[in-house]
Design a protein around this motif. Structure first.
Motif, PDB file in Angstrom:
ATOM      1  N   LYS A   3      35.001  31.339  41.964  1.00 34.80           N
ATOM      2  CA  LYS A   3      34.521  32.284  42.960  1.00 34.80           C
ATOM      3  C   LYS A   3      34.830  33.720  42.567  1.00 34.80           C
ATOM      4  O   LYS A   3      34.233  34.650  43.080  1.00 34.80           O
ATOM      5  CB  LYS A   3      35.154  31.976  44.307  1.00 34.80           C
ATOM      6  CG  LYS A   3      34.794  30.602  44.838  1.00 34.80           C
ATOM      7  CD  LYS A   3      35.536  30.277  46.111  1.00 34.80           C
ATOM      8  CE  LYS A   3      35.144  28.884  46.578  1.00 34.80           C
ATOM      9  NZ  LYS A   3      36.109  28.197  47.379  1.00 34.80           N
ATOM     10  N   SER A   4      35.775  33.905  41.694  1.00 33.48           N
ATOM     11  CA  SER A   4      36.193  35.259  41.319  1.00 33.48           C
ATOM     12  C   SER A   4      35.222  35.865  40.306  1.00 33.48           C
ATOM     13  O   SER A   4      34.906  35.248  39.284  1.00 33.48           O
ATOM     14  CB  SER A   4      37.598  35.224  40.730  1.00 33.48           C
ATOM     15  OG  SER A   4      38.517  34.676  41.645  1.00 33.48           O
ATOM     16  N   LYS A   5      34.779  37.065  40.601  1.00 36.42           N
ATOM     17  CA  LYS A   5      33.863  37.757  39.687  1.00 36.42           C
ATOM     18  C   LYS A   5      34.546  38.040  38.354  1.00 36.42           C
ATOM     19  O   LYS A   5      33.899  38.070  37.305  1.00 36.42           O
ATOM     20  CB  LYS A   5      33.387  39.065  40.315  1.00 36.42           C
ATOM     21  CG  LYS A   5      32.326  39.790  39.495  1.00 36.42           C
ATOM     22  CD  LYS A   5      31.825  41.010  40.244  1.00 36.42           C
ATOM     23  CE  LYS A   5      30.708  41.710  39.466  1.00 36.42           C
ATOM     24  NZ  LYS A   5      31.172  42.247  38.172  1.00 36.42           N
ATOM     25  N   LYS A   8      33.735  35.233  36.096  1.00 35.69           N
ATOM     26  CA  LYS A   8      32.330  35.268  35.675  1.00 35.69           C
ATOM     27  C   LYS A   8      32.105  36.367  34.635  1.00 35.69           C
ATOM     28  O   LYS A   8      31.357  36.190  33.671  1.00 35.69           O
ATOM     29  CB  LYS A   8      31.422  35.482  36.883  1.00 35.69           C
ATOM     30  CG  LYS A   8      31.487  34.344  37.898  1.00 35.69           C
ATOM     31  CD  LYS A   8      30.625  34.647  39.112  1.00 35.69           C
ATOM     32  CE  LYS A   8      30.746  33.538  40.160  1.00 35.69           C
ATOM     33  NZ  LYS A   8      29.961  33.837  41.378  1.00 35.69           N
ATOM     34  N   ASP A   9      32.724  37.514  34.851  1.00 31.49           N
ATOM     35  CA  ASP A   9      32.590  38.620  33.900  1.00 31.49           C
ATOM     36  C   ASP A   9      33.092  38.221  32.517  1.00 31.49           C
ATOM     37  O   ASP A   9      32.486  38.563  31.492  1.00 31.49           O
ATOM     38  CB  ASP A   9      33.386  39.835  34.394  1.00 31.49           C
ATOM     39  CG  ASP A   9      32.698  40.540  35.551  1.00 31.49           C
ATOM     40  OD1 ASP A   9      31.507  40.274  35.780  1.00 31.49           O
ATOM     41  OD2 ASP A   9      33.356  41.361  36.224  1.00 31.49           O
ATOM     42  N   ASN A 172      41.021  33.880  45.346  1.00 32.40           N
ATOM     43  CA  ASN A 172      40.184  34.886  44.691  1.00 32.40           C
ATOM     44  C   ASN A 172      41.031  35.979  44.023  1.00 32.40           C
ATOM     45  O   ASN A 172      41.987  36.475  44.610  1.00 32.40           O
ATOM     46  CB  ASN A 172      39.229  35.505  45.709  1.00 32.40           C
ATOM     47  CG  ASN A 172      38.139  36.316  45.044  1.00 32.40           C
ATOM     48  OD1 ASN A 172      38.388  37.415  44.550  1.00 32.40           O
ATOM     49  ND2 ASN A 172      36.931  35.777  45.032  1.00 32.40           N
ATOM     50  N   ASP A 174      39.745  38.901  42.609  1.00 33.07           N
ATOM     51  CA  ASP A 174      39.033  40.164  42.415  1.00 33.07           C
ATOM     52  C   ASP A 174      39.758  41.383  42.961  1.00 33.07           C
ATOM     53  O   ASP A 174      39.405  42.512  42.654  1.00 33.07           O
ATOM     54  CB  ASP A 174      37.630  40.078  43.038  1.00 33.07           C
ATOM     55  CG  ASP A 174      36.731  39.123  42.252  1.00 33.07           C
ATOM     56  OD1 ASP A 174      37.012  38.920  41.050  1.00 33.07           O
ATOM     57  OD2 ASP A 174      35.786  38.571  42.832  1.00 33.07           O
TER      58      ASP A 174
END
Length: 245
Positions: A3-5, A8-9, A172, A174
């Motif tokens: 769920k953490s950007k 994904k980054d 999370n 972020d």
């Protein structure tokens, strides 16, 4: 699914590898995971000591090239026969340790030409061992780019694995910080130990549990059972008297 950007980054290369490492460093500091923070810092700024370098930054290579003269023939960028080098010299240059920071590793992995290490200082030894037939003006050791690409791949994999584990434990990521105020220190220590073992392949023992004082053990194992028995006997006597049994 993460769920953490921040994860994904890293997976999609949306941000540079060094930026993701900086993010991991901040989170590691927040949970007092010093081995993880040190790893991220070392990848960012380079390793100061060969003894601290992880295995994925080590390689074995002996591809030597030289420019100079072989007899009267001028040679340029030709393979150098290492039969003119002593066993000790070969041993000292065969093992490669990549101590550079991650940005430098990226540059070498993406360079149009293979990275090189200057070994011109070996010219005198080669001249003597070849009895003057081989005169080297320049000597360099060629390092395969695949080695540096492998380092990048390993660092990225470990980084992502660490972030996934951290998200699983703390939610999370972020906010570039995790709230551990409601967590017991023993839980955090155990999570750190598991993460370091899984991602960094190192074992950091969790703090030893405080030993129960001997008098506390005595109370629970001897005094408490006796007291319970006495109270039970007294209670039974009182009941008998009250009921006239």
């Amino acid at each position: 699914m993460p769920k953490s950007k921040i994860i994904k980054d890293a997976v999609e290369d949306a941000v540079s590898l060094d930026k993701s490492l900086y993010r991991l460093y901040v989170i590691a500091k927040d949970i007092s995971n010093e081995p993880l923070a040190l790893w991220a810092e070392s990848e960012l700024h380079g390793y100061q000591s060969k003894s601290d370098i992880p295995d994925y930054r080590k390689s074995v290579n002996l591809e030597l090239m030289y420019t100079g003269f072989n007899g009267r023939t001028q040679i340029k960028n030709a393979p150098l026969p290492y039969g003119f080098l002593s066993k000790d010299t070969i041993e000292s240059i065969t093992h490669i340790y990549a101590q550079e920071d991650i940005r430098s590793v990226e540059e070498m992995a993406q360079s149009e030409s293979s990275p090189r290490i200057d070994r011109t200082y070996l010219a005198n030894e080669i001249y003597k061992e070849s009895e003057g037939s081989l005169q080297c003006v320049a000597i360099y050791q060629v390092l395969p780019q695949a080695f540096f690409r492998s380092i990048l791949s390993q660092v990225k994999s470990k980084l992502i694995a660490a972030l996934i584990k951290l998200e699983k434990e703390y939610g999370n990521l972020d906010g570039l910080g995790v709230d551990i105020s409601n967590l017991k220190q023993s839980y955090i220590d155990q999570a750190n130990a598991e993460l370091n073992k899984t991602v960094l392949n190192i074992n950091v023992p969790t703090p030893a549990q405080a030993k129960e004082p001997w008098h506390s053990k005595l109370a629970w194992r001897i005094i408490v059972p006796i007291a319970t028995a006495i109270i039970g006997a007294v209670a039974a006597t009182a009941i008998i008297r009250c009921t006239g049994m």
